[in-house]
Design a protein around this motif. Structure first.
Motif, PDB file in Angstrom:
ATOM      1  N   THR A 174       0.535  -1.254   0.008  1.00 17.56           N
ATOM      2  CA  THR A 174      -0.078   0.097   0.428  1.00 17.56           C
ATOM      3  C   THR A 174       1.139   1.109   0.073  1.00 17.56           C
ATOM      4  N   PRO A 175       0.696   2.508  -1.262  1.00 16.90           N
ATOM      5  CA  PRO A 175       1.725   3.079  -1.420  1.00 16.90           C
ATOM      6  C   PRO A 175       0.406   4.521   0.399  1.00 16.90           C
ATOM      7  N   VAL A 176       2.192   4.717   0.631  1.00 16.25           N
ATOM      8  CA  VAL A 176       1.654   6.040   1.935  1.00 16.25           C
ATOM      9  C   VAL A 176       2.538   6.761   0.957  1.00 16.25           C
ATOM     10  N   VAL A 177       1.035   8.536   1.479  1.00 18.16           N
ATOM     11  CA  VAL A 177       1.845   9.233   0.914  1.00 18.16           C
ATOM     12  C   VAL A 177       2.648  10.082   2.168  1.00 18.16           C
ATOM     13  N   ASN A 178       2.283  10.406   3.426  1.00 23.33           N
ATOM     14  CA  ASN A 178       3.242  11.068   4.660  1.00 23.33           C
ATOM     15  C   ASN A 178       2.653  10.130   5.576  1.00 23.33           C
ATOM     16  N   LEU A 179       3.939   9.891   6.263  1.00 22.34           N
ATOM     17  CA  LEU A 179       4.019   9.080   7.315  1.00 22.34           C
ATOM     18  C   LEU A 179       4.728   9.778   8.396  1.00 22.34           C
ATOM     19  N   ALA A 180       4.140  10.154   9.695  1.00 22.36           N
ATOM     20  CA  ALA A 180       4.698  10.930  10.668  1.00 22.36           C
ATOM     21  C   ALA A 180       5.272  10.038  11.768  1.00 22.36           C
ATOM     22  N   ILE A 181       6.931  10.534  12.167  1.00 22.55           N
ATOM     23  CA  ILE A 181       6.798   9.361  13.172  1.00 22.55           C
ATOM     24  C   ILE A 181       7.586  10.317  14.109  1.00 22.55           C
ATOM     25  N   ASN A 182       7.225  10.631  15.220  1.00 16.75           N
ATOM     26  CA  ASN A 182       7.801  11.201  16.308  1.00 16.75           C
ATOM     27  C   ASN A 182       8.349  12.703  15.984  1.00 16.75           C
ATOM     28  N   GLY A 183       7.041  13.210  15.296  1.00 15.05           N
ATOM     29  CA  GLY A 183       7.458  14.516  14.644  1.00 15.05           C
ATOM     30  C   GLY A 183       8.338  14.895  13.068  1.00 15.05           C
ATOM     31  N   GLU A 237       8.394   1.384  16.027  1.00  9.77           N
ATOM     32  CA  GLU A 237       7.677   0.759  16.703  1.00  9.77           C
ATOM     33  C   GLU A 237       6.144   1.850  16.369  1.00  9.77           C
ATOM     34  N   ALA A 238       4.652   1.543  16.018  1.00  9.94           N
ATOM     35  CA  ALA A 238       3.289   2.073  15.519  1.00  9.94           C
ATOM     36  C   ALA A 238       3.385   2.340  17.126  1.00  9.94           C
ATOM     37  N   ASN A 239       3.899   2.220  18.213  1.00 12.60           N
ATOM     38  CA  ASN A 239       2.955   3.767  19.303  1.00 12.60           C
ATOM     39  C   ASN A 239       4.192   4.687  18.925  1.00 12.60           C
ATOM     40  N   LYS A 240       5.009   4.903  18.467  1.00  9.87           N
ATOM     41  CA  LYS A 240       5.656   6.342  17.907  1.00  9.87           C
ATOM     42  C   LYS A 240       5.333   6.710  16.103  1.00  9.87           C
ATOM     43  N   ILE A 241       4.717   6.144  15.603  1.00 13.10           N
ATOM     44  CA  ILE A 241       3.943   6.781  14.678  1.00 13.10           C
ATOM     45  C   ILE A 241       2.167   7.797  15.162  1.00 13.10           C
ATOM     46  N   ASP A 242       2.775   8.873  14.357  1.00 12.21           N
ATOM     47  CA  ASP A 242       1.488  10.047  14.722  1.00 12.21           C
ATOM     48  C   ASP A 242       0.732   9.697  13.908  1.00 12.21           C
ATOM     49  N   ALA A 243       1.388   9.869  12.504  1.00 12.56           N
ATOM     50  CA  ALA A 243      -0.325   9.591  11.471  1.00 12.56           C
ATOM     51  C   ALA A 243       0.320   8.605  10.311  1.00 12.56           C
ATOM     52  N   ILE A 244      -0.593   8.381   9.290  1.00 20.06           N
ATOM     53  CA  ILE A 244      -0.248   8.037   8.505  1.00 20.06           C
ATOM     54  C   ILE A 244      -1.685   7.928   7.285  1.00 20.06           C
ATOM     55  N   THR A 245      -0.937   8.686   6.241  1.00 18.01           N
ATOM     56  CA  THR A 245      -1.704   9.496   5.130  1.00 18.01           C
ATOM     57  C   THR A 245      -1.387   7.687   4.173  1.00 18.01           C
ATOM     58  N   THR A 246      -2.824   7.210   3.092  1.00 21.19           N
ATOM     59  CA  THR A 246      -2.143   6.347   2.221  1.00 21.19           C
ATOM     60  C   THR A 246      -2.996   7.416   0.884  1.00 21.19           C
ATOM     61  N   ALA A 247      -2.195   6.736   0.432  1.00 22.81           N
ATOM     62  CA  ALA A 247      -3.376   6.765  -1.452  1.00 22.81           C
ATOM     63  C   ALA A 247      -4.556   6.862  -1.909  1.00 22.81           C
TER      64      ALA A 247
END
Length: 62
Positions: free
Chosen positions: A13-22, A52-62
């Motif tokens: 799955t393409p992920v447009v934006n991935l935020a990890i600890n800012g 680690e999943a708990n460090k992911i702030d946000a995921i935006t998929t295509a």
């Protein structure tokens, strides 16, 4: 909520934006999620990003 999202994403799955600890990562590809260890893996550029999943702030998929 992030862990629920990771559970339903299909590998590739393409992920447009991935935020990890800012920090933001753009145009990555979801590879897998290991529920037992709580670790997600993404393809990022020429390498692999494991977090680690708990460090992911946000995921935006295509």
């Amino acid at each position: 909520m992030i862990e629920q999202t990771l559970r339903i994403l299909d590998p590739g799955t393409p992920v447009v934006n991935l935020a990890i600890n800012g920090a933001f990562y753009f145009n990555v590809v979801f590879a897998s999620y290991n529920r037992e260890e709580g670790v997600a893996t993404f393809f990022f550029g020429p390498g692999v990003l494991t977090v680690e999943a708990n460090k992911i702030d946000a995921i935006t998929t295509a």
